[in-house]
Design a protein around this motif. Structure first.
Motif, short mmCIF file in Angstrom:
data_model
loop_
_atom_site.label_atom_id
_atom_site.label_comp_id
_atom_site.label_asym_id
_atom_site.label_seq_id
_atom_site.Cartn_x
_atom_site.Cartn_y
_atom_site.Cartn_z
N UNK A 1 34.81 101.12 93.64
CA UNK A 1 33.70 100.44 94.29
C UNK A 1 32.79 101.53 94.84
N UNK A 2 31.50 101.27 94.88
CA UNK A 2 30.57 102.24 95.44
C UNK A 2 29.49 101.52 96.25
N UNK A 3 29.01 102.20 97.29
CA UNK A 3 27.85 101.72 98.05
C UNK A 3 26.68 102.56 97.58
N UNK A 4 25.68 101.91 97.01
CA UNK A 4 24.57 102.63 96.39
C UNK A 4 23.26 102.32 97.08
N UNK A 5 22.51 103.38 97.30
CA UNK A 5 21.21 103.28 97.94
C UNK A 5 20.96 104.56 98.72
N UNK A 6 19.69 104.85 99.00
CA UNK A 6 19.35 106.06 99.73
C UNK A 6 19.74 105.92 101.20
N UNK A 7 20.03 107.07 101.82
CA UNK A 7 20.32 107.08 103.26
C UNK A 7 19.15 106.47 104.01
N UNK A 8 19.46 105.60 104.96
CA UNK A 8 18.41 104.97 105.76
C UNK A 8 17.81 103.74 105.11
N UNK A 9 18.33 103.35 103.95
CA UNK A 9 17.84 102.17 103.23
C UNK A 9 19.00 101.22 102.94
N UNK A 10 18.69 99.95 102.66
CA UNK A 10 19.76 98.99 102.36
C UNK A 10 20.67 99.47 101.21
#
Length: 169
Positions: free
Chosen positions: A53-62
Protein backbone atom coordinates in the motif's frame (compact mmCIF):
# COMPACT_ATOMS: atom_id res chain seq x y z
CA UNK A 1 -17.97 -3.81 16.35
CA UNK A 2 -15.74 -6.90 16.58
CA UNK A 3 -13.46 -8.23 13.84
CA UNK A 4 -15.84 -11.08 12.97
CA UNK A 5 -18.64 -8.62 12.23
CA UNK A 6 -16.27 -6.44 10.22
CA UNK A 7 -15.15 -9.51 8.24
CA UNK A 8 -18.77 -10.31 7.37
CA UNK A 9 -19.26 -6.77 6.05
CA UNK A 10 -16.05 -7.06 4.03
CA UNK A 11 -17.19 -10.34 2.49
CA UNK A 12 -20.38 -8.65 1.29
CA UNK A 13 -18.36 -5.85 -0.29
CA UNK A 14 -16.00 -8.39 -1.91
CA UNK A 15 -18.92 -10.39 -3.37
CA UNK A 16 -20.00 -7.27 -5.25
CA UNK A 17 -16.43 -6.28 -6.19
CA UNK A 18 -16.74 -3.10 -4.10
CA UNK A 19 -13.13 -3.10 -2.90
CA UNK A 20 -12.77 0.69 -2.63
CA UNK A 21 -16.07 0.90 -0.73
CA UNK A 22 -14.81 -1.81 1.62
CA UNK A 23 -11.61 0.13 2.26
CA UNK A 24 -13.62 3.28 2.99
CA UNK A 25 -15.80 1.26 5.36
CA UNK A 26 -12.67 0.25 7.32
CA UNK A 27 -11.40 3.84 7.44
CA UNK A 28 -14.73 4.97 8.93
CA UNK A 29 -15.21 1.98 11.24
CA UNK A 30 -11.74 2.26 12.76
CA UNK A 31 -11.65 6.09 12.91
CA UNK A 32 -8.71 6.51 10.56
CA UNK A 33 -10.16 9.45 8.63
CA UNK A 34 -8.18 12.64 8.11
CA UNK A 35 -8.91 15.82 6.15
CA UNK A 36 -5.73 15.28 4.09
CA UNK A 37 -7.06 11.94 2.77
CA UNK A 38 -8.01 12.17 -0.92
CA UNK A 39 -9.49 8.66 -1.18
CA UNK A 40 -8.38 5.27 -2.41
CA UNK A 41 -7.15 4.08 -5.76
CA UNK A 42 -5.86 0.78 -7.10
CA UNK A 43 -2.25 -0.22 -7.52
CA UNK A 44 -0.82 -3.35 -9.06
CA UNK A 45 -0.97 -6.51 -6.98
CA UNK A 46 2.44 -7.87 -6.00
CA UNK A 47 1.44 -11.51 -5.56
CA UNK A 48 -1.16 -13.64 -3.81
CA UNK A 49 1.19 -13.75 -0.77
CA UNK A 50 2.22 -10.10 -0.37
CA UNK A 51 0.67 -6.66 -0.56
CA UNK A 52 1.93 -3.14 -0.89
CA UNK A 53 0.00 0.00 0.00
CA UNK A 54 1.26 3.52 -0.63
CA UNK A 55 0.18 7.06 0.23
CA UNK A 56 0.74 9.15 -2.88
CA UNK A 57 0.81 12.89 -3.28
CA UNK A 58 3.16 15.81 -2.72
CA UNK A 59 4.05 16.93 0.80
CA UNK A 60 1.52 19.48 1.99
CA UNK A 61 -1.14 18.25 -0.45
CA UNK A 62 -3.95 15.68 -0.18
CA UNK A 63 -2.81 12.05 -0.26
CA UNK A 64 -4.39 9.18 -2.13
CA UNK A 65 -3.87 5.72 -0.64
CA UNK A 66 -3.22 3.13 -3.31
CA UNK A 67 -4.27 -0.44 -2.50
CA UNK A 68 -4.15 -3.74 -4.42
CA UNK A 69 -7.46 -5.30 -5.52
CA UNK A 70 -6.62 -8.42 -3.49
CA UNK A 71 -6.17 -6.51 -0.21
CA UNK A 72 -9.07 -8.33 1.46
CA UNK A 73 -7.57 -11.74 0.72
CA UNK A 74 -5.19 -11.10 3.63
CA UNK A 75 -5.61 -11.34 7.41
CA UNK A 76 -7.87 -8.50 8.59
CA UNK A 77 -5.56 -7.47 11.45
CA UNK A 78 -2.68 -7.18 8.99
CA UNK A 79 -4.81 -5.18 6.54
CA UNK A 80 -5.89 -2.79 9.31
CA UNK A 81 -2.29 -2.26 10.38
CA UNK A 82 -1.24 -1.60 6.80
CA UNK A 83 -4.09 0.89 6.36
CA UNK A 84 -3.20 2.62 9.64
CA UNK A 85 0.43 2.84 8.43
CA UNK A 86 -0.67 4.64 5.26
CA UNK A 87 -3.20 6.82 7.08
CA UNK A 88 -0.41 7.95 9.37
CA UNK A 89 1.52 8.95 6.23
CA UNK A 90 -1.58 10.91 5.13
CA UNK A 91 -1.34 12.86 8.41
CA UNK A 92 2.45 13.21 8.19
CA UNK A 93 2.11 14.84 4.76
CA UNK A 94 -0.71 17.24 5.69
CA UNK A 95 -0.27 20.99 5.18
CA UNK A 96 1.36 22.80 8.07
CA UNK A 97 2.48 19.65 9.87
CA UNK A 98 4.30 17.57 7.32
CA UNK A 99 7.40 15.59 8.15
CA UNK A 100 9.90 16.05 5.38
CA UNK A 101 12.30 13.21 6.10
CA UNK A 102 11.09 9.89 4.65
CA UNK A 103 13.12 7.87 7.18
CA UNK A 104 11.39 9.68 10.04
CA UNK A 105 7.96 9.12 8.48
CA UNK A 106 8.62 5.42 7.98
CA UNK A 107 10.13 4.93 11.44
CA UNK A 108 7.04 6.54 13.00
CA UNK A 109 4.66 4.49 10.85
CA UNK A 110 6.35 1.14 11.53
CA UNK A 111 6.54 1.97 15.24
CA UNK A 112 2.82 2.74 15.19
CA UNK A 113 2.17 -0.73 13.77
CA UNK A 114 3.87 -2.16 16.88
CA UNK A 115 2.61 0.08 19.67
CA UNK A 116 -0.66 1.67 18.38
CA UNK A 117 -0.14 5.00 20.15
CA UNK A 118 -2.03 7.08 17.57
CA UNK A 119 -4.55 4.42 16.53
CA UNK A 120 -5.18 2.34 19.69
CA UNK A 121 -8.28 0.79 18.08
CA UNK A 122 -6.16 -1.13 15.55
CA UNK A 123 -5.66 -4.80 16.50
CA UNK A 124 -2.27 -6.37 17.03
CA UNK A 125 -0.68 -8.57 14.38
CA UNK A 126 1.12 -11.89 14.74
CA UNK A 127 4.56 -12.05 16.32
CA UNK A 128 5.94 -12.84 12.86
CA UNK A 129 4.60 -9.53 11.53
CA UNK A 130 5.61 -7.61 14.66
CA UNK A 131 9.18 -8.81 14.17
CA UNK A 132 9.06 -7.86 10.48
CA UNK A 133 7.65 -4.37 11.23
CA UNK A 134 10.14 -3.90 14.07
CA UNK A 135 13.05 -4.72 11.80
CA UNK A 136 11.68 -2.31 9.17
CA UNK A 137 11.50 0.43 11.84
CA UNK A 138 15.12 -0.25 12.81
CA UNK A 139 16.17 -0.18 9.15
CA UNK A 140 14.70 3.31 8.75
CA UNK A 141 16.27 4.36 12.05
CA UNK A 142 19.69 3.35 10.67
CA UNK A 143 19.03 5.34 7.50
CA UNK A 144 18.56 8.50 9.58
CA UNK A 145 22.36 8.73 9.89
CA UNK A 146 24.72 7.64 12.63
CA UNK A 147 24.24 9.84 15.74
CA UNK A 148 22.12 12.31 13.75
CA UNK A 149 19.62 14.61 15.44
CA UNK A 150 16.84 12.35 14.17
CA UNK A 151 18.45 9.28 15.69
CA UNK A 152 18.82 11.12 18.98
CA UNK A 153 15.16 12.20 18.81
CA UNK A 154 14.01 8.58 18.40
CA UNK A 155 16.62 6.78 20.54
CA UNK A 156 14.06 5.91 23.22
CA UNK A 157 11.56 4.54 20.71
CA UNK A 158 14.35 2.55 19.04
CA UNK A 159 15.07 0.86 22.38
CA UNK A 160 11.38 -0.02 22.76
CA UNK A 161 11.38 -1.57 19.28
CA UNK A 162 14.52 -3.58 20.07
CA UNK A 163 13.04 -4.77 23.37
CA UNK A 164 9.85 -5.90 21.63
CA UNK A 165 11.81 -7.82 18.99
CA UNK A 166 13.90 -9.47 21.72
CA UNK A 167 10.78 -10.47 23.67
CA UNK A 168 9.31 -12.11 20.55
CA UNK A 169 12.50 -13.91 19.49
Amino acid sequence: MNLEQVSLHLEAYKEHDQILDAANYLIRTFNLEHENFAGFGFREELSPNSMLLTAEGQLGHPQKVMIPRNIFDFDLSLVLNMLAHEMLHVRQKAPGQFIEDKNEREFQAYSEMLFHQIFPQIPEVSDFHKKFFGNKALEYYRRMGENSQLQQKYAGQKLEVEQLINQIS
